[in-house]
Design a protein around this motif. Structure first.
Motif, PDB file in Angstrom:
ATOM      1  N   ILE A  55       1.647  -1.337  -0.210  1.00 15.01           N
ATOM      2  CA  ILE A  55       0.072  -0.331   0.075  1.00 15.01           C
ATOM      3  C   ILE A  55       1.183   1.421  -0.377  1.00 15.01           C
ATOM      4  O   ILE A  55       1.791   1.542   1.118  1.00 15.01           O
ATOM      5  N   LEU A 112       0.570   5.952   0.215  1.00 12.71           N
ATOM      6  CA  LEU A 112      -0.265   6.450  -0.332  1.00 12.71           C
ATOM      7  C   LEU A 112       0.702   7.710   0.423  1.00 12.71           C
ATOM      8  O   LEU A 112       1.436   7.846   0.484  1.00 12.71           O
ATOM      9  N   PHE A 153       3.854   0.699   3.084  1.00 14.22           N
ATOM     10  CA  PHE A 153       3.469   0.047   3.854  1.00 14.22           C
ATOM     11  C   PHE A 153       4.513  -0.729   3.362  1.00 14.22           C
ATOM     12  O   PHE A 153       4.892  -1.263   2.303  1.00 14.22           O
ATOM     13  N   THR A 173       4.160  -6.343   8.282  1.00 13.29           N
ATOM     14  CA  THR A 173       4.500  -5.153   7.599  1.00 13.29           C
ATOM     15  C   THR A 173       4.511  -3.939   9.125  1.00 13.29           C
ATOM     16  O   THR A 173       3.718  -3.620   9.801  1.00 13.29           O
ATOM     17  N   ARG A 174       5.302  -3.121   8.275  1.00 14.68           N
ATOM     18  CA  ARG A 174       4.871  -1.315   8.940  1.00 14.68           C
ATOM     19  C   ARG A 174       4.897  -0.439   8.037  1.00 14.68           C
ATOM     20  O   ARG A 174       5.472  -0.497   6.554  1.00 14.68           O
ATOM     21  N   THR A 175       4.776   1.021   8.577  1.00 14.25           N
ATOM     22  CA  THR A 175       4.295   1.706   7.613  1.00 14.25           C
ATOM     23  C   THR A 175       5.290   2.801   7.654  1.00 14.25           C
ATOM     24  O   THR A 175       5.701   3.174   8.677  1.00 14.25           O
ATOM     25  N   THR A 216       4.558   3.618  13.429  1.00 11.48           N
ATOM     26  CA  THR A 216       3.958   4.095  12.153  1.00 11.48           C
ATOM     27  C   THR A 216       4.677   5.549  12.311  1.00 11.48           C
ATOM     28  O   THR A 216       4.138   6.429  12.326  1.00 11.48           O
ATOM     29  N   SER A 231       4.917   7.295  15.245  1.00 11.75           N
ATOM     30  CA  SER A 231       4.396   7.363  16.064  1.00 11.75           C
ATOM     31  C   SER A 231       5.867   6.105  17.262  1.00 11.75           C
ATOM     32  O   SER A 231       5.671   5.677  17.768  1.00 11.75           O
ATOM     33  N   LEU A 247       0.505 -10.411  16.035  1.00 14.53           N
ATOM     34  CA  LEU A 247       1.026  -8.939  15.539  1.00 14.53           C
ATOM     35  C   LEU A 247      -0.221  -7.784  16.110  1.00 14.53           C
ATOM     36  O   LEU A 247      -1.286  -9.083  15.788  1.00 14.53           O
ATOM     37  N   THR A 299      -8.113   9.482   5.118  1.00 13.78           N
ATOM     38  CA  THR A 299      -7.066   8.364   4.926  1.00 13.78           C
ATOM     39  C   THR A 299      -5.841   8.268   6.110  1.00 13.78           C
ATOM     40  O   THR A 299      -5.003   7.479   6.943  1.00 13.78           O
ATOM     41  N   ASP A 341      -2.849   3.537  14.437  1.00 11.95           N
ATOM     42  CA  ASP A 341      -1.905   3.061  15.441  1.00 11.95           C
ATOM     43  C   ASP A 341      -2.114   3.439  17.228  1.00 11.95           C
ATOM     44  O   ASP A 341      -1.959   2.945  17.970  1.00 11.95           O
ATOM     45  N   ASN A 368      -1.757   0.513  19.786  1.00 11.36           N
ATOM     46  CA  ASN A 368      -1.055   0.445  21.145  1.00 11.36           C
ATOM     47  C   ASN A 368      -2.360   0.499  22.446  1.00 11.36           C
ATOM     48  O   ASN A 368      -1.672   0.173  23.773  1.00 11.36           O
ATOM     49  N   MET A 383       3.337  -4.567  16.139  1.00 11.91           N
ATOM     50  CA  MET A 383       1.892  -3.456  15.572  1.00 11.91           C
ATOM     51  C   MET A 383       2.214  -3.455  14.217  1.00 11.91           C
ATOM     52  O   MET A 383       3.711  -2.357  13.724  1.00 11.91           O
ATOM     53  N   VAL A 384       0.856  -3.142  14.221  1.00 18.05           N
ATOM     54  CA  VAL A 384       0.892  -2.431  12.219  1.00 18.05           C
ATOM     55  C   VAL A 384      -0.629  -1.167  12.818  1.00 18.05           C
ATOM     56  O   VAL A 384      -1.705  -2.259  12.979  1.00 18.05           O
ATOM     57  N   SER A 385      -0.797  -0.176  11.896  1.00 15.37           N
ATOM     58  CA  SER A 385      -1.511   0.809  11.795  1.00 15.37           C
ATOM     59  C   SER A 385      -2.252   0.303   9.934  1.00 15.37           C
ATOM     60  O   SER A 385      -1.283   0.318   9.557  1.00 15.37           O
ATOM     61  N   TYR A 386      -3.599  -0.145  10.081  1.00 19.08           N
ATOM     62  CA  TYR A 386      -4.222  -0.322   8.219  1.00 19.08           C
ATOM     63  C   TYR A 386      -5.095   0.926   7.942  1.00 19.08           C
ATOM     64  O   TYR A 386      -5.608   0.741   6.897  1.00 19.08           O
ATOM     65  N   GLU A 431      -7.036   1.216   5.687  1.00 12.63           N
ATOM     66  CA  GLU A 431      -6.997   0.423   4.633  1.00 12.63           C
ATOM     67  C   GLU A 431      -7.438  -0.977   4.031  1.00 12.63           C
ATOM     68  O   GLU A 431      -7.801  -1.552   2.645  1.00 12.63           O
ATOM     69  N   ARG A 432      -7.617  -1.712   5.286  1.00  7.09           N
ATOM     70  CA  ARG A 432      -8.276  -3.263   5.477  1.00  7.09           C
ATOM     71  C   ARG A 432      -9.239  -3.527   5.648  1.00  7.09           C
ATOM     72  O   ARG A 432      -9.078  -4.016   6.841  1.00  7.09           O
TER      73      ARG A 432
END
Lengths: 447, 246
Positions: A210, A212, A228, A238-240, A261, A279, B175, B186, B194, B198, B216-219, B222-223
């Motif tokens: 992804i 953005l 990502f 995955t991470r951003t 992130t 973050s 995860l 977005t 996030d 957290n 951790m991951v923030s989507y 998007e998903r």
């Protein structure tokens, strides 16, 4: 006594509603550039093809030129059906009187011819002031390029920009600019680029996950964006992170993962630094980092999400950003060193995606008030006066300015799925630029 | 009064007559010499056997017994009173000690036989579920309110279950994906997702789960797992989702 209560309530409700009605009416006031100034009435007849081989190029040139001038918002283009039948291809063939009188009523005429000379496409073009027929043409230009439709388009953009610059008090046009955006049409959200008019849409990144929020570097050579990525080649995590892409070398440039992130890069006006949100400490804060990823410094210290920084392009001394420190997301402003944080929006609703106008005086943003859809607004930063640009037409988000300060590009669901649209900064002249897949987060290139 | 006095008199008279009649019995004669005592009765004997003495659950075995000098035989548990000799088939469902009690004029005798019943091979002891299976059964998404990352009461319950799972399966790593509904922007949603991841992680840490077991991951938005525009669907998307890491 009890009977009267409903009446009192109704009166109160009406009183409460009244200012809202007035306010929303006021939102329709126009603030466009050049309000009150009569637009130049410009006639553009077809460009004569001097030989058969340039026939196509000539018609492409003519169509693109008209389209650019139409979209410019600077001129009032004469409809072809109002034009005289005799079309000039040289200054000597111009019958000024015929173009000046009704129904044409032109002030200016842009004309010329297309030929094939020295193995090249050659466009000879003039702009003449028919109210002042004795004076030499305002513009007399020759444009050369390969004999391709693509080149004919580019030459038309050049002539359009030259005309706009001359007719709009020295502010060049945007016909040669581009727009980066996010499209899912390859199956993943990737960064794409297109000409400002939607022509030549092409995929830039091929990351497969992804991508953005693309942002052009001030020199147009690089795109920074939120991506990502896998934590390692084999990792399922995955991470951003921030990625940089060189449009000169057509490949990604190294940029370190900063932790947590990390999102929403924004170039400093000199292109030496990036503001971003990360973050890495557990909470989204705004940071500034050198464009190679070094010298990270933190600007905000506030619990909650601080994201979407935008650098004042003129002073470079202020950064607008989004924060939910007061509850819902709102637009804030701070000095580029993090001092003097102040809220710009009223605190009402949900305000995001600040974008500075090129003159550094206005901020366009997306605002959702009263549980309605997102609409675009422009705020004059000095006075906080805010004007609504879109009304009752789907979700409208992620505005960014064209370098002429006259146009905005944004994403809208007004035609169904999210698509990229452009309009003049006073909310008129809407044009849909994308049609395939879902397309979001446009960012207009520098000139 | 007169009548009752009369009754008393009748009672006294009857007593008198009875005493008089007793007095009329003839005088006792001397007892004859005692005969020799009969031979003492023989003591009873008893034997009890189980053939075979070890069976599988569900099979039967034969109990056979023999006795002498018994007037009464009891075989317990089971048949109860039995004849002096005999056999019977029993099929106890657990190991049992059978007792034959012989009672006769000469006393009593006891014999016992133990039948050992082998339980069927125990159904393989409820093997611990595989971590994947337990994860799928016990770990649920944590849900959030619009534009919020606070752990709600219902989310506390789900997360407490998740923490129990993580305590039990101490080497599972997860995860945490933060997700948002479609309504916000977005970019801001990347931040909000996030925060949700957290907040979820912090809550699990407060329940004693080591932070380094959770990535951790923030989507953002998007998903989404649900793409309709209604509150039900939005709620399903406002979540912290757990993925078990290998």
């Amino acid at each position: 006594m009890r009977r009267r209560l409903p009446l009192a309530v109704a009166a109160l409700a009406a009183a409460a509603l009244l200012p809202v009605c007035l306010e929303s009416q006021q939102d329709w006031f126009r603030t466009g550039t050049g309000v009150g100034v009569e637009k130049v009435r410009l006639a553009v007849p077809a460009f004569a093809a001097r030989s058969a081989e340039v026939q196509t190029a000539a018609s492409v040139f003519y169509a693109v030129l008209r389209d650019d001038l139409e979209a410019s918002g600077v001129v009032d283009l004469v409809s072809p059906s109002f034009q005289p039948l005799q079309v000039p291809s040289l200054p000597g063939e111009l019958n000024a009187e015929a173009w000046l009188q009704a129904p044409t009523g032109a002030h200016m005429v842009a004309y010329g011819n297309v030929s094939f000379a020295e193995n090249q496409l050659l466009v000879s073009a003039w702009l003449s002031d028919v109210r002042n027929p004795q004076a030499p043409p305002v513009l007399a230009k020759r444009y050369r390029g390969d004999l391709t439709e693509e080149q004919a388009r580019q030459l038309a953009h050049q002539f359009a920009d030259d005309i706009i610059e001359r007719l709009s008090g020295g502010v060049p046009g945007i016909a040669q600019t581009q727009i980066a955006f996010v499209s899912d049409r390859s199956g993943n959200k990737e960064i794409w680029v297109m000409d400002y008019d939607g022509h030549g849409q092409r995929q830039i990144t091929r990351e497969g996950l992804i991508c953005l929020t693309p942002r052009w570097s001030p020199d147009k050579s690089r795109l920074a964006y939120t991506a990502f990525e896998r934590a390692s080649a084999s990792s399922e995590v995955t991470r951003t992170a921030i990625h940089l892409y060189s449009l000169v070398m057509n490949r990604r440039l190294a940029f370190p993962y900063l932790g947590g992130t990390t999102t929403t890069p924004a170039w400093s006006p000199d292109g030496q630094e990036l503001a971003l949100s990360s973050s890495r400490t557990g909470d989204h804060e705004i940071y500034v980092v050198a464009s190679d990823g070094g010298r990270l410094r933190r600007l905000t210290y506030s619990a909650g999400v601080d994201i979407s920084p935008a650098w004042n392009p003129v002073t470079a001394k202020q950064i607008a950003f989004v924060s939910d420190r007061g509850g819902s997301p709102q637009i804030y402003l701070m000095d580029a060193d993090g001092a003097n944080v102040e809220r710009l929006t009223t605190g009402e609703g949900y305000a995001v995606s600040p974008a500075w106008s090129p003159n550094g005086q206005m901020i366009a943003f997306a605002w959702q008030r009263n549980n309605s859809n997102f609409d675009l607004y422009v705020m004059d930063v000095a006075t906080r006066q805010t004007v609504q640009l879109t009304h009752d037409a789907g979700r409208n988000e992620q505005p960014t300015w064209a370098p002429d300060g006259r146009h905005l590009v944004f994403q809208s669901t007004r035609s169904g799925r999210n698509q990229i649209w452009m309009m003049l900064a006073d909310g008129v002249g809407l044009r849909q630029l994308t049609f395939e897949g879902s397309n979001t987060a446009p960012h207009w290139s520098p000139r | 009064m007169v009548l009752r006095r009369g009754l008393r008199w009748i009672g006294l008279l009857t007593l008198l007559v009875l005493v008089a009649m007793t007095g009329c019995k003839k005088k006792p004669v001397a007892p004859p010499p005692t005969p020799p005592p009969p031979p003492a009765p023989a003591a009873p004997t008893a034997t009890l056997r189980a053939t075979p003495s070890v069976i599988e659950q569900g099979q039967s075995t034969t109990l056979s017994w023999n006795s002498t000098n018994a007037t009464e035989l009891r075989l317990d548990p089971g048949p109860g009173s039995v004849g002096p000799q005999g056999s019977t088939s029993v099929s106890p469902d657990r190991s049992t000690t059978y007792t034959l009690l012989a009672t006769g004029p000469g006393g009593r005798a006891e014999a016992s036989a133990r039948v050992t019943v082998n339980a069927p091979p125990p159904p393989p002891p409820p093997a611990r579920m595989s971590a994947e299976e337990a994860f799928a059964r016990r770990v649920r998404d944590a849900y959030f309110d619009f534009d919020k990352s606070d752990i709600r009461p219902d989310t506390r319950v789900t997360l407490t279950q998740t923490a129990e799972f993580l305590r039990e399966y101490g080497n599972v790593r997860v995860l945490l994906e933060g997700h948002c509904d479609e309504r916000g922007s977005t970019e801001y949603n990347l931040g909000l997702g996030d925060r949700r991841a957290n907040a979820t992680r912090d809550f699990l840490i407060s329940l004693g789960i080591a932070g380094d077991r959770m990535q951790m991951v923030s989507y953002g938005k998007e998903r989404p797992i649900c793409t309709e525009s209604n509150e039900d669907c939005w709620q399903r998307n406002r979540r912290a989702h757990f993925v078990m890491l290998k």
